[in-house]
Design a protein around this motif. Sequence first.
Motif, short mmCIF file in Angstrom:
data_model
loop_
_atom_site.label_atom_id
_atom_site.label_comp_id
_atom_site.label_asym_id
_atom_site.label_seq_id
_atom_site.Cartn_x
_atom_site.Cartn_y
_atom_site.Cartn_z
N TYR A 406 0.81 -1.21 0.00
CA TYR A 406 0.00 0.00 0.00
C TYR A 406 0.85 1.27 0.00
N ASN A 407 2.01 1.23 0.61
CA ASN A 407 2.86 2.43 0.67
C ASN A 407 3.38 2.80 -0.72
N GLN A 408 3.80 1.80 -1.47
CA GLN A 408 4.38 2.05 -2.78
C GLN A 408 3.37 1.91 -3.91
N ASN A 409 2.14 1.51 -3.57
CA ASN A 409 1.06 1.37 -4.54
C ASN A 409 1.46 0.45 -5.71
N ASN A 410 1.92 -0.72 -5.36
CA ASN A 410 2.27 -1.72 -6.38
C ASN A 410 2.05 -3.12 -5.82
N VAL A 411 2.28 -4.11 -6.67
CA VAL A 411 2.06 -5.52 -6.31
C VAL A 411 3.38 -6.27 -6.38
N HIS A 412 3.65 -7.09 -5.36
CA HIS A 412 4.85 -7.94 -5.32
C HIS A 412 4.44 -9.38 -5.58
N ILE A 413 5.12 -10.02 -6.51
CA ILE A 413 4.92 -11.46 -6.75
C ILE A 413 6.27 -12.15 -6.55
N ARG A 414 6.29 -13.13 -5.66
CA ARG A 414 7.50 -13.88 -5.37
C ARG A 414 7.29 -15.34 -5.73
N VAL A 415 8.27 -15.92 -6.43
CA VAL A 415 8.27 -17.34 -6.77
C VAL A 415 9.57 -17.92 -6.23
N MET A 416 9.45 -18.81 -5.21
CA MET A 416 10.65 -19.37 -4.58
C MET A 416 10.59 -20.89 -4.64
N ASN A 417 11.69 -21.49 -5.15
CA ASN A 417 11.80 -22.96 -5.13
C ASN A 417 12.82 -23.34 -4.06
N THR A 418 12.43 -24.25 -3.17
CA THR A 418 13.26 -24.64 -2.02
C THR A 418 14.22 -25.76 -2.41
N GLY A 419 15.23 -25.89 -1.55
CA GLY A 419 16.16 -27.00 -1.71
C GLY A 419 17.16 -26.83 -2.83
N VAL A 420 17.39 -25.61 -3.29
CA VAL A 420 18.32 -25.40 -4.38
C VAL A 420 19.04 -24.07 -4.17
N GLU A 421 20.24 -23.97 -4.71
CA GLU A 421 21.03 -22.75 -4.62
C GLU A 421 21.79 -22.57 -5.94
N ILE A 422 21.88 -21.33 -6.40
CA ILE A 422 22.56 -21.01 -7.65
C ILE A 422 23.83 -20.25 -7.32
N LYS A 423 24.92 -20.62 -7.95
CA LYS A 423 26.18 -19.92 -7.72
C LYS A 423 26.07 -18.46 -8.16
N GLU A 424 26.81 -17.59 -7.45
CA GLU A 424 26.73 -16.17 -7.75
C GLU A 424 27.19 -15.85 -9.16
N GLU A 425 28.22 -16.57 -9.65
CA GLU A 425 28.68 -16.30 -11.02
C GLU A 425 27.65 -16.70 -12.06
N ASP A 426 26.78 -17.68 -11.69
CA ASP A 426 25.72 -18.07 -12.62
C ASP A 426 24.55 -17.10 -12.57
N LEU A 427 24.28 -16.50 -11.39
CA LEU A 427 23.17 -15.56 -11.27
C LEU A 427 23.32 -14.37 -12.22
N LYS A 428 24.57 -13.96 -12.47
CA LYS A 428 24.81 -12.80 -13.32
C LYS A 428 24.47 -13.06 -14.78
N HIS A 429 24.46 -14.34 -15.17
CA HIS A 429 24.30 -14.66 -16.60
C HIS A 429 23.00 -15.38 -16.91
N LEU A 430 22.15 -15.58 -15.92
CA LEU A 430 20.95 -16.37 -16.17
C LEU A 430 19.99 -15.73 -17.16
N PHE A 431 20.04 -14.41 -17.29
CA PHE A 431 19.12 -13.72 -18.21
C PHE A 431 19.72 -13.51 -19.60
#
Length: 486
Positions: A406-431
């Motif tokens: 309500y403060n920022q007048n927008n909607v947050h959508i979160r999608v989280m999959n448990t039991g997994v972790e992505i390396k930081e060097e891979d996070l930079k290139h996933l897109f």
Amino acid sequence: MINVLKRIKMKKITLKLFLITSTILLGFAFIIYLSLYFFLPTFYNQYKTNQIQTGIEELINDSRDLNLRNAIPLIDDFARKNNAMIYLQNGEGYIIYSPLLSFFEGSSTTPPNVKLDKTTPFGDSNHPVNSYEVTTPIQFQDVTLDLIVSVNFPPIDEASEVLILFLPYISIIVIIIGVGSAYLYSRFITRPLIYINQGAQKMADLDFSEKIEVHSNDELEELSNSLNNLSFNLQQSMLDLKKVNQALKTDIEKERELEKKRRDFFVIVAHELKTPLTVMKGHIEGMLYRIGPYKDRDAYLQKNFQTIREMEQLVREILSMSKLEQHTFKLRIDEVNLAELINSVTNSLSFFASEKNIQIIKQIESPIFVNTDRVLLEKALKNIIHNAIMYTPQNQNVCITLSHSYNQNNVHIRVMNTGVEIKEEDLKHLFEPFYRIEKSRNRNTGGSGLGLYIVKQIFNTLSIRYSLKNTEKGVEFMFIIPLTKK
């Protein structure tokens, strides 16, 4: 003289105006002096003549209502005022009265039979040049006589001689007054012009830091205001031009970057298509020549068919991205119920989750509506949830949260999959296009590598902010959509 003028510290326009003004003043003074010298005597004589003629006419008019004896005071007054010699003469030529001779006919002092001849003032025909004489009839109540008037003018020529003697002194005074007045006049007139010229030169050098302030209530003030307006408009135009140039430069840089990305993308696409085409070519050649295991055509036809389907899916994804990059692409904005959209997407992907015994947990508030392109948002959401299911280990969870800020007048959508972790060097290139964490590029363990790249393109088109990060429980993908309530 020229060297002296060059040494005078004046601006050109000041010097020109000074010389012109002083020349005009001195010229006028000289013309006035010559006019006095040559035309003053003539003008004076004409003035005195007109004055005497007017006086004679008035005397004649006034005498008509008087007899001769009562008119004598008028005649004496006229003679005294004009320093004139006056004679009243009868028809026989005898003098009846004259203030100059002090006699009157009929009185005891009247000398009889007096006539004008050469021995009398009027008898000499060689009268002075600067004089006026006239004989005219004058009528009284009791008699009509001839009025003889003679006036000698003062010697005005002496005044011209005095003017010649006084010329050096007059010249000095005229030069001092003329030159001084010309200097003050030129300085007074040219000072605002010089000031305006200095301001205009600064404007010519694109220096708009100072305004030209002239308060004279004339054309110079209008000129200064016009230059100030010109300076403001020019400065504004330059700022606008700089903004346009900067925007153009930014657009060019973006276009170059986009062109580079396109080239890289097509290189990757060529590489991605080359491998399955090479495999298919080998299978088909083996089946044509019945080499070894390729004699079993049904098995390899099935494999080639699957490869073609994967290539077909890849081409579809490439075409969908190509549409987003086209300038002619237009969004179809509709009111979208996010809760309904999430339920629709999760239902369509429930089969993939059930294969790995993955539970999809949804935390959704009351229905929330946004204005956006439903087709694009659905495709992005499906790619995100599908990736979460594909990279989540068996018996884990995929949590989907929909919340309203309500403060920022927008909607947050979160999608989280448990039991997994992505390396930081891979996070930079996933897109990036065709980037996969699993390096074997096996389609059974991963997709084409375009899923998150398509999500990125869609979110950029829809102006949606997004992020991907590791958490204590797993990997969280969050994106924010501006809110529109129903």
